[in-house]
Motif scaffolding. Structure first.
Motif, PDB file in Angstrom:
ATOM      1  N   GLU A 233     -30.378  29.504 104.267  1.00  0.00           N
ATOM      2  CA  GLU A 233     -30.336  28.624 105.435  1.00  0.00           C
ATOM      3  C   GLU A 233     -30.746  27.202 105.078  1.00  0.00           C
ATOM      4  O   GLU A 233     -30.233  26.231 105.638  1.00  0.00           O
ATOM      5  CB  GLU A 233     -31.266  29.185 106.523  1.00  0.00           C
ATOM      6  CG  GLU A 233     -31.205  28.432 107.847  1.00  0.00           C
ATOM      7  CD  GLU A 233     -29.854  28.619 108.533  1.00  0.00           C
ATOM      8  OE1 GLU A 233     -29.484  27.742 109.335  1.00  0.00           O
ATOM      9  OE2 GLU A 233     -29.176  29.636 108.263  1.00  0.00           O
ATOM     10  N   SER A 234     -31.697  27.055 104.114  1.00  0.00           N
ATOM     11  CA  SER A 234     -32.188  25.721 103.760  1.00  0.00           C
ATOM     12  C   SER A 234     -31.138  24.877 103.062  1.00  0.00           C
ATOM     13  O   SER A 234     -31.250  23.662 103.013  1.00  0.00           O
ATOM     14  CB  SER A 234     -33.414  25.850 102.841  1.00  0.00           C
ATOM     15  OG  SER A 234     -33.065  26.497 101.632  1.00  0.00           O
ATOM     16  N   LEU A 235     -30.095  25.520 102.493  1.00  0.00           N
ATOM     17  CA  LEU A 235     -29.029  24.780 101.821  1.00  0.00           C
ATOM     18  C   LEU A 235     -27.699  24.944 102.564  1.00  0.00           C
ATOM     19  O   LEU A 235     -26.629  25.017 101.969  1.00  0.00           O
ATOM     20  CB  LEU A 235     -28.886  25.263 100.368  1.00  0.00           C
ATOM     21  CG  LEU A 235     -30.047  24.903  99.431  1.00  0.00           C
ATOM     22  CD1 LEU A 235     -29.818  25.499  98.055  1.00  0.00           C
ATOM     23  CD2 LEU A 235     -30.222  23.403  99.337  1.00  0.00           C
ATOM     24  N   ARG A 236     -27.794  25.020 103.898  1.00  0.00           N
ATOM     25  CA  ARG A 236     -26.583  25.154 104.709  1.00  0.00           C
ATOM     26  C   ARG A 236     -25.690  23.938 104.471  1.00  0.00           C
ATOM     27  O   ARG A 236     -26.141  22.807 104.454  1.00  0.00           O
ATOM     28  CB  ARG A 236     -26.949  25.245 106.183  1.00  0.00           C
ATOM     29  CG  ARG A 236     -25.732  25.265 107.116  1.00  0.00           C
ATOM     30  CD  ARG A 236     -26.130  25.415 108.560  1.00  0.00           C
ATOM     31  NE  ARG A 236     -26.731  26.732 108.806  1.00  0.00           N
ATOM     32  CZ  ARG A 236     -27.113  27.140 110.027  1.00  0.00           C
ATOM     33  NH1 ARG A 236     -26.937  26.362 111.073  1.00  0.00           N
ATOM     34  NH2 ARG A 236     -27.666  28.325 110.178  1.00  0.00           N
ATOM     35  N   GLY A 237     -24.401  24.179 104.328  1.00  0.00           N
ATOM     36  CA  GLY A 237     -23.451  23.106 104.075  1.00  0.00           C
ATOM     37  C   GLY A 237     -23.234  22.823 102.606  1.00  0.00           C
ATOM     38  O   GLY A 237     -22.352  22.057 102.235  1.00  0.00           O
ATOM     39  N   VAL A 238     -24.044  23.432 101.753  1.00  0.00           N
ATOM     40  CA  VAL A 238     -23.918  23.223 100.306  1.00  0.00           C
ATOM     41  C   VAL A 238     -23.117  24.370  99.707  1.00  0.00           C
ATOM     42  O   VAL A 238     -23.406  25.546  99.963  1.00  0.00           O
ATOM     43  CB  VAL A 238     -25.305  23.126  99.636  1.00  0.00           C
ATOM     44  CG1 VAL A 238     -25.169  23.002  98.129  1.00  0.00           C
ATOM     45  CG2 VAL A 238     -26.080  21.955 100.204  1.00  0.00           C
ATOM     46  N   ARG A 239     -22.099  24.039  98.911  1.00  0.00           N
ATOM     47  CA  ARG A 239     -21.228  25.056  98.322  1.00  0.00           C
ATOM     48  C   ARG A 239     -21.403  25.191  96.811  1.00  0.00           C
ATOM     49  O   ARG A 239     -20.711  25.948  96.165  1.00  0.00           O
ATOM     50  CB  ARG A 239     -19.762  24.702  98.618  1.00  0.00           C
ATOM     51  CG  ARG A 239     -19.436  24.714 100.095  1.00  0.00           C
ATOM     52  CD  ARG A 239     -19.502  26.135 100.657  1.00  0.00           C
ATOM     53  NE  ARG A 239     -19.177  26.171 102.074  1.00  0.00           N
ATOM     54  CZ  ARG A 239     -20.086  26.124 103.048  1.00  0.00           C
ATOM     55  NH1 ARG A 239     -21.364  26.061 102.748  1.00  0.00           N
ATOM     56  NH2 ARG A 239     -19.723  26.162 104.308  1.00  0.00           N
ATOM     57  N   GLY A 240     -22.347  24.452  96.287  1.00  0.00           N
ATOM     58  CA  GLY A 240     -22.608  24.556  94.852  1.00  0.00           C
ATOM     59  C   GLY A 240     -23.558  23.457  94.403  1.00  0.00           C
ATOM     60  O   GLY A 240     -23.551  22.348  94.939  1.00  0.00           O
ATOM     61  N   VAL A 241     -24.388  23.781  93.441  1.00  0.00           N
ATOM     62  CA  VAL A 241     -25.374  22.832  92.918  1.00  0.00           C
ATOM     63  C   VAL A 241     -25.402  22.948  91.401  1.00  0.00           C
ATOM     64  O   VAL A 241     -25.309  24.055  90.852  1.00  0.00           O
ATOM     65  CB  VAL A 241     -26.790  23.109  93.480  1.00  0.00           C
ATOM     66  CG1 VAL A 241     -27.815  22.200  92.820  1.00  0.00           C
ATOM     67  CG2 VAL A 241     -26.827  22.925  94.992  1.00  0.00           C
ATOM     68  N   VAL A 242     -25.551  21.823  90.714  1.00  0.00           N
ATOM     69  CA  VAL A 242     -25.764  21.820  89.270  1.00  0.00           C
ATOM     70  C   VAL A 242     -26.736  20.693  88.944  1.00  0.00           C
ATOM     71  O   VAL A 242     -26.631  19.595  89.491  1.00  0.00           O
ATOM     72  CB  VAL A 242     -24.441  21.650  88.495  1.00  0.00           C
ATOM     73  CG1 VAL A 242     -23.728  20.375  88.885  1.00  0.00           C
ATOM     74  CG2 VAL A 242     -24.685  21.698  86.995  1.00  0.00           C
ATOM     75  N   ALA A 243     -27.725  20.974  88.100  1.00  0.00           N
ATOM     76  CA  ALA A 243     -28.756  19.979  87.753  1.00  0.00           C
ATOM     77  C   ALA A 243     -29.145  20.144  86.296  1.00  0.00           C
ATOM     78  O   ALA A 243     -29.301  21.273  85.812  1.00  0.00           O
ATOM     79  CB  ALA A 243     -29.986  20.140  88.647  1.00  0.00           C
TER      80      ALA A 243
END
Length: 544
Positions: A233-243
């Motif tokens: 829920e905290s990353l709603r709207g996010v479809r992928g992350v890379v760092a």
């Protein structure tokens, strides 16, 4: 954890503070408290201290001595006072606006779902397709090779706003993400150096504090595909992350390259390919910062070198001036004292002779000290030039031996001459050799009472090169091993009490050692306290 946006005519900063007190001011960090430096002449060096309370409120302390801090342009915080308020809020100080809010809701995704990749492998050069046009399973090394061409065009000055902006833009334009960020870590505080988005109204969070913390602590690249974010829920709207971490020259994490996909794509989701490319991009940023650090260090060393050279020139000019200004009157004093001694002897006024001899001796002593200092400065500046002329070493040593008779008699010492008759001819600087041997003989006579001082010399061959070995042995006070370690240090007496008793600048042996080195040899000493010393000077018989 709080988020801050600082805006002024000269500044624009976005950062996240993990916790604990945070100071804001014009001056640099002092002590262990984290600090944000703001370019605002109306702000004090130490102006504001912020602290998030356990209840989630913000404690604002005005630590300046003069200027007031305004909350939401209405409530003043006077100097040396403190107020506690709910967030979000806006602080006004001088020309700076500071918006403060609590960081977004804590991440509720499982950090164990974070995936990582190995270090990138160098790829081939040549034409490579756009990343979004690649198939579902392209070779990772092809992507790395493609991005090497991308990062090579990053010609902006390392550390500049353009440098970070180009990096963030590469995440969006070249890798196909919707948001690209470069975040720098300073004193535990994350600061946004650049942020580029594909859409003017992006959805979802810009970054996750949990991911930043994991990347910085483990020093590895991590990514989250859409499948691992479905229930977060905290990353709603996010479809992928890379760092990926940015390292400095000391292998410390100083920042993170962070990319986010906000929208569903018809192509594959964020995976190891994107992670590998972002990792290499972060490596390029780190290399640029390391280069900037080296260039800054080179600039500092260049400035220091120029300053040292200028100081050396000033010292040389000063010594030359002092030499002229002191040598001229001293030579006059010595000359006139000699004339007066002769005149008083002729006139029969012998009662003045002891005083005149004291004047003459003091002048000679001062002239010797000045010459020693000038010699040492020339040696240190590497401006000493040695003559390469033929000389008779035996005659030189005999003359020196004879000249030491008066000084030896002062302490009731006996001189012994033990120099080989087959020393042959030498080629070198007879004046400097005389200076070194004279110094050794003078010291031996000075530190010996009612004893024996022996001058010996031999010629020998070593590895095809002829050398002179000249030794001065005395039965004087000797030295301890600890005193010997300080023997050849400039302006140093082996014993401060001996320096007061026997005089001298502590330069004679230092100069003699350096001169011996310039003549292809050195001076070694053996000594025992209370039993005497032997100083052995070895130099090349022929200087080339």
């Amino acid at each position: 954890m709080i988020q801050l946006i600082l805006t002024s005519r000269l500044d624009n900063q976005q950062l996240t503070h993990m916790g604990g007190p945070l100071e804001i001011g014009r001056g640099p960090k002092r002590g262990d408290v984290d600090r944000v430096v703001v370019r605002d002449s109306y702000m004090s060096r130490d102006h504001i201290r912020l602290l998030e309370t356990p209840e989630g409120r913000l404690q604002i302390e005005n630590i300046s001595q003069k200027a007031t801090v305004l909350i939401d342009a209405t409530t003043p915080i006077e100097p040396s006072s403190m107020i506690e308020r709910n967030m979000p809020l806006r602080l006004l100080v001088g020309e700076t606006i500071i918006d403060v809010d609590r960081s977004s809701v804590a991440d509720d995704f499982n950090v164990q779902n974070l995936r990582t990749v190995a270090a990138p492998r160098r790829g081939r050069e040549g034409e490579l397709p756009n990343l979004l046009q690649l198939g579902s399973a392209p070779a990772a090394e092809e992507i790395v090779g493609w991005l090497e061409g991308v990062v090579s065009v990053q010609r902006a000055a390392a550390g500049s706003p353009e440098f970070y902006e180009q990096t963030a833009r590469a995440l969006v334009d070249k890798i196909g993400l919707d948001s690209g960020m470069v975040m720098l870590l300073t004193d535990g505080t994350w600061k946004v150096a650049a942020h580029i988005t594909k859409n003017d109204n992006p959805t979802g969070r810009s970054f996750s504090q949990s991911i930043l913390t994991r990347v910085a602590s483990e020093k590895r690249t991590f990514y989250l595909p859409a499948s691992a974010l479905a229930q977060a829920e905290s990353l709603r709207g996010v479809r992928g992350v890379v760092a990926s971490p940015i390292f400095n020259a000391s292998e410390q994490v100083v920042g993170v390259v962070y990319g986010t996909r906000m929208f569903s794509m018809s192509v594959r989701e964020v995976g190891p390919i994107e992670a590998s490319v972002v990792q290499l991009l972060a490596s390029a940023v780190g290399a640029g910062l390391a280069r900037l650090e080296r260039e800054s260090e080179a600039q500092r060393l260049r400035i220091a070198k120029e300053a040292a050279e200028e100081a050396e020139r000033a010292k040389g000019q000063f010594l030359a001036t002092v030499s002229h200004e002191l040598r001229t009157p001293l030579t006059t004093i010595i000359g006139y004292s000699e004339m007066l001694i002769e005149q008083t002897e002729m006139d029969g006024t012998v009662q003045y002779i002891p005083d005149l001899k004291q004047i003459h001796g003091a002048g000679k002593h001062l002239l010797t000290l000045i010459n020693d200092i000038l010699d040492f400065s020339k040696i240190e500046a590497k401006k000493l030039e040695l003559a390469k002329e033929a000389y008779d070493p035996l005659s030189l040593l005999r003359d020196l031996f004879s000249s030491m008779e008066p000084q030896a008699k002062k302490n009731k010492n006996r001189l012994e001459f033990d120099c080989s008759n087959d020393l042959g001819q030498g080629v070198g600087d007879a004046t400097r050799i005389r200076q070194c041997v004279l110094n050794l003989l003078s010291n031996a006579c000075k530190f010996t009472q009612e004893g024996v001082v022996t001058l010996s010399a031999r010629r020998f061959n070593e590895a095809g090169t002829d050398y002179f070995r000249i030794a001065v042995t005395d039965s004087g006070i000797g030295m301890t091993p600890e005193q010997i370690t300080r023997l050849f240090q400039p302006f140093t007496q082996v014993d401060s009490s001996a320096g007061r008793k026997y005089g001298g600048t502590g330069l004679g042996l230092a100069i003699s050692q350096k001169l011996s080195g310039a003549m292809g040899g050195n001076i070694v000493v053996t000594s025992e306290a209370g039993k005497g010393s032997t100083f052995t000077m070895q130099i090349r018989a022929t200087l080339v």
